[in-house]
Scaffold this motif. Structure first.
Motif, PDB file in Angstrom:
ATOM      1  N   ILE A  20      42.678  35.195  37.346  1.00  0.00           N
ATOM      2  CA  ILE A  20      41.833  36.492  37.342  1.00  0.00           C
ATOM      3  C   ILE A  20      42.149  37.210  38.547  1.00  0.00           C
ATOM      4  N   GLU A  21      42.841  36.394  39.565  1.00  0.00           N
ATOM      5  CA  GLU A  21      43.146  37.379  40.938  1.00  0.00           C
ATOM      6  C   GLU A  21      44.341  38.112  40.683  1.00  0.00           C
ATOM      7  N   PRO A  22      45.248  38.100  39.746  1.00  0.00           N
ATOM      8  CA  PRO A  22      46.229  38.952  39.566  1.00  0.00           C
ATOM      9  C   PRO A  22      45.601  40.271  38.845  1.00  0.00           C
ATOM     10  N   SER A  23      44.717  40.147  38.122  1.00  0.00           N
ATOM     11  CA  SER A  23      44.067  41.436  37.479  1.00  0.00           C
ATOM     12  C   SER A  23      43.264  42.077  38.593  1.00  0.00           C
ATOM     13  N   ALA A  24      42.457  41.244  39.346  1.00  0.00           N
ATOM     14  CA  ALA A  24      41.725  41.779  40.469  1.00  0.00           C
ATOM     15  C   ALA A  24      42.751  42.610  41.490  1.00  0.00           C
ATOM     16  N   LYS A  25      43.868  42.138  41.688  1.00  0.00           N
ATOM     17  CA  LYS A  25      44.554  42.724  42.847  1.00  0.00           C
ATOM     18  C   LYS A  25      45.202  44.016  41.981  1.00  0.00           C
ATOM     19  N   ALA A  26      45.333  43.975  40.789  1.00  0.00           N
ATOM     20  CA  ALA A  26      45.935  45.344  40.332  1.00  0.00           C
ATOM     21  C   ALA A  26      44.842  46.313  40.136  1.00  0.00           C
ATOM     22  N   LEU A  27      43.486  45.882  40.068  1.00  0.00           N
ATOM     23  CA  LEU A  27      42.492  46.727  40.381  1.00  0.00           C
ATOM     24  C   LEU A  27      41.891  47.003  41.613  1.00  0.00           C
ATOM     25  N   ASN A  28      42.644  46.567  42.658  1.00  0.00           N
ATOM     26  CA  ASN A  28      42.186  46.943  43.967  1.00  0.00           C
ATOM     27  C   ASN A  28      40.859  46.348  44.209  1.00  0.00           C
ATOM     28  N   ILE A  29      40.509  45.225  43.609  1.00  0.00           N
ATOM     29  CA  ILE A  29      39.091  44.520  43.822  1.00  0.00           C
ATOM     30  C   ILE A  29      39.531  43.393  45.146  1.00  0.00           C
ATOM     31  N   PRO A  30      39.021  43.222  46.142  1.00  0.00           N
ATOM     32  CA  PRO A  30      39.346  42.206  46.992  1.00  0.00           C
ATOM     33  C   PRO A  30      39.187  40.936  46.425  1.00  0.00           C
ATOM     34  N   ALA A  31      39.832  39.850  46.858  1.00  0.00           N
ATOM     35  CA  ALA A  31      39.641  38.385  46.619  1.00  0.00           C
ATOM     36  C   ALA A  31      38.282  38.005  47.100  1.00  0.00           C
ATOM     37  N   THR A  32      37.663  38.473  47.886  1.00  0.00           N
ATOM     38  CA  THR A  32      36.419  38.187  48.457  1.00  0.00           C
ATOM     39  C   THR A  32      35.494  38.535  47.359  1.00  0.00           C
ATOM     40  N   ASN A  33      35.645  39.389  46.521  1.00  0.00           N
ATOM     41  CA  ASN A  33      34.762  40.144  45.493  1.00  0.00           C
ATOM     42  C   ASN A  33      34.988  39.527  44.152  1.00  0.00           C
ATOM     43  N   VAL A  34      35.771  38.327  44.160  1.00  0.00           N
ATOM     44  CA  VAL A  34      36.128  37.648  43.011  1.00  0.00           C
ATOM     45  C   VAL A  34      35.208  36.103  42.975  1.00  0.00           C
ATOM     46  N   PHE A  35      34.472  36.258  41.721  1.00  0.00           N
ATOM     47  CA  PHE A  35      33.813  34.744  41.834  1.00  0.00           C
ATOM     48  C   PHE A  35      34.070  34.117  40.564  1.00  0.00           C
ATOM     49  N   ALA A  36      34.647  32.973  40.149  1.00  0.00           N
ATOM     50  CA  ALA A  36      35.184  32.260  39.348  1.00  0.00           C
ATOM     51  C   ALA A  36      35.739  30.788  39.576  1.00  0.00           C
ATOM     52  N   ASN A  37      35.723  30.220  38.260  1.00  0.00           N
ATOM     53  CA  ASN A  37      36.019  28.827  38.543  1.00  0.00           C
ATOM     54  C   ASN A  37      37.283  28.451  39.514  1.00  0.00           C
ATOM     55  N   ARG A  38      37.318  27.531  40.289  1.00  0.00           N
ATOM     56  CA  ARG A  38      38.733  27.199  40.717  1.00  0.00           C
ATOM     57  C   ARG A  38      39.285  25.836  40.289  1.00  0.00           C
ATOM     58  N   LEU A  39      40.440  25.772  39.952  1.00  0.00           N
ATOM     59  CA  LEU A  39      41.095  24.391  39.480  1.00  0.00           C
ATOM     60  C   LEU A  39      41.562  23.727  40.914  1.00  0.00           C
ATOM     61  N   LYS A  40      41.512  22.452  40.650  1.00  0.00           N
ATOM     62  CA  LYS A  40      42.023  21.651  41.860  1.00  0.00           C
ATOM     63  C   LYS A  40      43.324  20.873  41.375  1.00  0.00           C
ATOM     64  N   PHE A  41      44.442  20.802  42.307  1.00  0.00           N
ATOM     65  CA  PHE A  41      45.528  20.178  42.063  1.00  0.00           C
ATOM     66  C   PHE A  41      46.006  19.097  43.188  1.00  0.00           C
ATOM     67  N   TYR A  42      46.649  18.016  42.778  1.00  0.00           N
ATOM     68  CA  TYR A  42      47.158  17.112  43.626  1.00  0.00           C
ATOM     69  C   TYR A  42      48.273  17.800  44.365  1.00  0.00           C
ATOM     70  N   PHE A  43      48.944  17.085  45.515  1.00  0.00           N
ATOM     71  CA  PHE A  43      49.864  17.618  46.096  1.00  0.00           C
ATOM     72  C   PHE A  43      51.171  17.887  45.552  1.00  0.00           C
ATOM     73  N   ASN A  44      51.305  16.860  44.186  1.00  0.00           N
ATOM     74  CA  ASN A  44      52.281  17.156  43.347  1.00  0.00           C
ATOM     75  C   ASN A  44      52.255  18.162  42.298  1.00  0.00           C
ATOM     76  N   GLY A  45      51.283  18.638  42.292  1.00  0.00           N
ATOM     77  CA  GLY A  45      50.956  19.901  41.621  1.00  0.00           C
ATOM     78  C   GLY A  45      50.498  19.376  39.955  1.00  0.00           C
ATOM     79  N   ASP A  46      49.891  18.302  39.931  1.00  0.00           N
ATOM     80  CA  ASP A  46      49.363  17.657  38.681  1.00  0.00           C
ATOM     81  C   ASP A  46      47.654  18.293  38.977  1.00  0.00           C
TER      82      ASP A  46
END
Length: 194
Positions: free
Chosen positions: A85-111
């Motif tokens: 969602i963040e690329p859309s927010a950026k294109a709409l000039n909506i600051p990242a602090t105004n985005v509320f959504a789920n966060r994916l978590k990844f291990y250090f290797n990207g899994d």
């Protein structure tokens, strides 16, 4: 498209997903079941974002620009994933602090390592929780939600009003229950201009 399925676990997880879709489990359990099937890696997410640049409903960019010009804060609240969602927010000039959504978590290797269960959007009723947070932490007395789904309507209260949007898909329950239902963002732009 590359298959991300973990086949030995697919049958068990598919049963959980089907129960979730039928309302037999919570939103968080449904989210977990779907992600356990897909197990998106960091690279999968990056590839998806690169291959699917933001596309917007007609006139939403103009609407958001007009709201910004009037010094109105705009928030993006979604049961989807922040990294997508963040690329859309950026294109709409909506600051990242105004985005509320789920966060994916990844291990250090990207899994894939799971998702952040502390995000309010990962639970049933999460948009209502976010509306409460926005009003309390940002001091807004008036909060209007525009959305196309039942979970958007559930944010009222604590949000003060809901405007149903059917420009991409018309959900009859939303159309019937919304005090104001639009299929074109120009209707909202005209209301702002009047």
């Amino acid at each position: 498209m590359k298959h991300w399925m973990n086949w030995p676990n697919f049958v068990v997880l598919e049963k959980r997903t089907m129960r979730a879709m039928g309302g037999g489990v919570s939103f968080r359990e449904a989210l977990e079941a779907r992600l356990d099937i897909v197990k998106p890696s960091c690279q999968n997410v990056e590839d998806f974002i690169r291959q699917h640049p933001p596309q917007f409903s007609p006139h939403v960019q103009e609407l958001i620009s007009k709201l910004h010009a009037r010094k109105r804060e705009v928030y993006l609240v979604s049961g989807g994933f922040r990294s997508i969602i963040e690329p859309s927010a950026k294109a709409l000039n909506i600051p990242a602090t105004n985005v509320f959504a789920n966060r994916l978590k990844f291990y250090f290797n990207g899994d894939y390592a799971g998702f952040d269960e502390t995000q309010p959007t990962s639970s049933s009723g999460g948009k209502s929780i976010v509306a409460r947070i926005i009003k309390k932490e940002h001091g807004h007395k008036m909060l209007v939600v525009v959305g196309d789904g039942a979970t958007d309507m559930e944010a009222v209260p604590p949000a003060n009003a809901f405007i149903g949007y059917g420009g991409n898909v018309v959900r009859e329950s939303v159309k019937e229950k919304a005090a104001w239902f639009v299929t074109d963002f120009r209707d909202l732009i005209q209301a702002l201009d009047s």
